[in-house]
Design a protein around this motif. Structure first.
Motif, PDB file in Angstrom:
ATOM      1  N   LEU A 241      -9.891  -7.920 -26.090  1.00 19.84           N
ATOM      2  CA  LEU A 241      -9.942  -9.297 -26.599  1.00 19.84           C
ATOM      3  C   LEU A 241      -9.625  -9.347 -28.092  1.00 19.84           C
ATOM      4  N   PRO A 242      -8.717 -10.214 -28.519  1.00 26.04           N
ATOM      5  CA  PRO A 242      -8.466 -10.330 -29.959  1.00 26.04           C
ATOM      6  C   PRO A 242      -9.631 -11.043 -30.640  1.00 26.04           C
ATOM      7  N   GLU A 243      -9.768 -10.864 -31.945  1.00 23.18           N
ATOM      8  CA  GLU A 243     -10.810 -11.574 -32.689  1.00 23.18           C
ATOM      9  C   GLU A 243     -10.520 -13.073 -32.582  1.00 23.18           C
ATOM     10  N   PRO A 244     -11.478 -13.858 -32.108  1.00 29.22           N
ATOM     11  CA  PRO A 244     -11.196 -15.292 -31.957  1.00 29.22           C
ATOM     12  C   PRO A 244     -11.043 -15.989 -33.306  1.00 29.22           C
ATOM     13  N   SER A 245     -10.191 -16.978 -33.340  1.00 31.30           N
ATOM     14  CA  SER A 245     -10.113 -17.862 -34.509  1.00 31.30           C
ATOM     15  C   SER A 245     -10.262 -19.289 -33.993  1.00 31.30           C
ATOM     16  N   PHE A 246     -10.490 -20.211 -34.914  1.00 30.96           N
ATOM     17  CA  PHE A 246     -10.857 -21.585 -34.517  1.00 30.96           C
ATOM     18  C   PHE A 246      -9.994 -22.582 -35.273  1.00 30.96           C
ATOM     19  N   VAL A 247      -8.697 -22.297 -35.332  1.00 32.19           N
ATOM     20  CA  VAL A 247      -7.776 -23.124 -36.101  1.00 32.19           C
ATOM     21  C   VAL A 247      -7.404 -24.348 -35.259  1.00 32.19           C
ATOM     22  N   VAL A 248      -7.682 -25.531 -35.788  1.00 34.68           N
ATOM     23  CA  VAL A 248      -7.383 -26.744 -35.031  1.00 34.68           C
ATOM     24  C   VAL A 248      -5.869 -26.908 -34.886  1.00 34.68           C
ATOM     25  N   THR A 249      -5.432 -27.079 -33.635  1.00 34.40           N
ATOM     26  CA  THR A 249      -3.999 -27.291 -33.421  1.00 34.40           C
ATOM     27  C   THR A 249      -3.741 -28.630 -32.736  1.00 34.40           C
ATOM     28  N   GLY A 250      -4.810 -29.279 -32.273  1.00 42.12           N
ATOM     29  CA  GLY A 250      -4.641 -30.569 -31.600  1.00 42.12           C
ATOM     30  C   GLY A 250      -5.991 -31.130 -31.220  1.00 42.12           C
ATOM     31  N   ASN A 251      -5.990 -32.222 -30.495  1.00 47.33           N
ATOM     32  CA  ASN A 251      -7.233 -32.877 -30.093  1.00 47.33           C
ATOM     33  C   ASN A 251      -7.123 -33.356 -28.658  1.00 47.33           C
ATOM     34  N   LEU A 252      -8.201 -33.205 -27.928  1.00 49.94           N
ATOM     35  CA  LEU A 252      -8.230 -33.619 -26.525  1.00 49.94           C
ATOM     36  C   LEU A 252      -9.185 -34.797 -26.358  1.00 49.94           C
ATOM     37  N   PRO A 253      -8.802 -35.767 -25.512  1.00 53.40           N
ATOM     38  CA  PRO A 253      -9.712 -36.901 -25.312  1.00 53.40           C
ATOM     39  C   PRO A 253     -10.876 -36.510 -24.416  1.00 53.40           C
ATOM     40  N   VAL A 254     -11.991 -37.172 -24.606  1.00 51.42           N
ATOM     41  CA  VAL A 254     -13.151 -36.902 -23.748  1.00 51.42           C
ATOM     42  C   VAL A 254     -14.033 -38.151 -23.696  1.00 51.42           C
ATOM     43  N   VAL A 255     -14.715 -38.339 -22.568  1.00 53.10           N
ATOM     44  CA  VAL A 255     -15.819 -39.297 -22.517  1.00 53.10           C
ATOM     45  C   VAL A 255     -17.045 -38.489 -22.107  1.00 53.10           C
ATOM     46  N   ILE A 256     -18.181 -39.015 -22.424  1.00 56.91           N
ATOM     47  CA  ILE A 256     -19.406 -38.257 -22.182  1.00 56.91           C
ATOM     48  C   ILE A 256     -20.182 -38.882 -21.025  1.00 56.91           C
ATOM     49  N   ARG A 257     -21.005 -38.088 -20.339  1.00 58.18           N
ATOM     50  CA  ARG A 257     -21.885 -38.641 -19.308  1.00 58.18           C
ATOM     51  C   ARG A 257     -22.608 -39.853 -19.873  1.00 58.18           C
TER      52      ARG A 257
END
Ligand code: ATP
Length: 354
Positions: A241-257
């Motif tokens: 497994l490569p070292e994870p990174s958390f670079v924002v590349t986009g956004n996903l829509p979501v609704v919550i319960r």
């Protein structure tokens, strides 16, 4: 910091029927410009040379000013041009990053939507945590001493833009190894924070001081590289497994319960109340709380963004939530312009601009 009175004195000179909504060409500028136009304002965008085409292409700005670099915006003569146009600046993530919180606070005398005192509280991790604690949000456990690491942690270094350069470790040895490998020993202060496993929600709120009302306009999940890519290959990659990174590349829509909505609203309310107690008149306008929802349905919050966030770009024509609140497509950008419009009508511009 430039005093509220100084900014309001400049605002006194503004022709209320000639207000221009202005911002820097990046981040959520298209949404802000469209919102301004939809609410009947003149709009202006400040572009770095070479990026003008995007803003011309969509034709949303009545005027476009080009700069060689964004620091130019802080030059006195440039600011005077904005003031001549009765400009109210709308801050966004790139706006704050390019101009720097300190320079905005001390050098930007063009009236800005919101409360600029919030910049201090957002930029400093310690102060931000104090704010979140005062709001009684549940926060990830923090470890002052790496020797105490007893679970998966995320190590956050200052200036690790967009989560690049964060490291994950499960114990002290792993932490030291990675720190050495990444030559992070001399990077100064860092925060060791419990890695919260769950599903992420980034709710987009708007607080109107005019109505003393908190609105939930939309929410998103950040799409992050390479962590979201690793998830798809974790079975195949499990030995390398490569070292994870958390670079924002986009956004996903979501609704919550729907049953979780009361808690989402409660978190927003507490953040506003705490801000009013800590830096009166507190947070004004759009903000976002970055959270992880655990399997016990607890929300753990790890950051507040005290301005419009990029995830709102998903909802330029409204979101499932804003459609319940408004009869017209209400983006966060448009909601800002609506607040300015209402403030002008009620002669309350000073309540929403500093
Ligand atoms: P930005 O300023 O753009 O919000 P940042 O550099 O401050 O980014 P964070 O928002 O703190 O970085 O974190 C980046 C990402 O790392 C988050 O979107 C989330 O996916 C993940 N993350 C951060 N803190 C935690 C945590 N305690 N537990 C689990 N995941 C986390």
């Amino acid at each position: 910091m430039l005093h509220r009175k100084e900014i309001h004195h400049i605002l006194d000179g503004y022709a209320r029927d000639e207000i221009t909504i202005a911002t820097i060409g990046s981040h959520t500028a298209l949404q802000i410009l469209k919102g301004a136009r939809d609410e009947g304002f003149k709009s202006l965008v400040i572009c770095k040379r070479g990026t003008e085409e995007v803003y011309r292409q969509f034709g949303l700005a009545d005027e476009l000013l080009t700069v060689e670099n964004f620091e130019q915006v802080l030059e006195k003569s440039f600011q005077e041009q904005l003031i001549k146009r009765n400009a109210i600046l709308i801050p966004h993530g790139s706006f704050v990053e390019y101009l720097s919180p300190v320079r905005i606070e001390n050098e930007l005398f063009v009236p800005m939507f919101g409360n600029r005192a919030v910049l201090d509280w957002e930029a400093d991790r310690g102060k931000e945590r104090e704010w979140m604690e005062r709001a009684e949000l549940r926060l990830p456990v923090e470890f002052n001493d790496p020797a105490d690491i007893d679970r998966l942690v995320m190590v956050k270094f200052p200036g690790a833009k967009g989560g690049r350069g964060y490291i994950l470790a499960s114990n002290h040895d792993e932490f030291e190894q990675k720190r050495k490998k990444l030559e992070l020993r001399d990077k100064g202060e860092f925060t060791i924070q419990e890695y919260v496993v769950g599903t992420r929600f980034y709710p987009h709120y708007f607080y109107s001081p005019l109505k003393d009302k908190l609105e939930l306009l939309s929410m998103d999940i950040r799409y992050e590289s390479n962590i979201d890519g690793i998830a798809r290959l974790s079975y195949i990659l499990r030995d390398s497994l490569p070292e994870p990174s958390f670079v924002v590349t986009g956004n996903l829509p979501v609704v919550i319960r729907e049953s979780l909505l009361p808690r989402v609203l409660e978190m927003g309310r507490r953040v506003i109340t705490a801000s009013q107690e800590m830096f009166s008149p507190g947070l004004i306008g759009p903000f976002c709380i970055e959270t992880v929802c655990t399997e016990d349905l607890a929300f753990i919050a790890f950051e507040i963004s005290a301005r419009i966030v990029a995830g709102t770009n998903l909802y330029i024509s409204g979101s499932p939530y804003s459609q319940l609140l408004y009869d017209v497509p209400m983006s966060t950008g448009r909601r800002i312009a609506r607040e300015v419009k209402e403030a002008i009508k009620g002669d309350l511009l000073k309540e929403v601009v500093y």
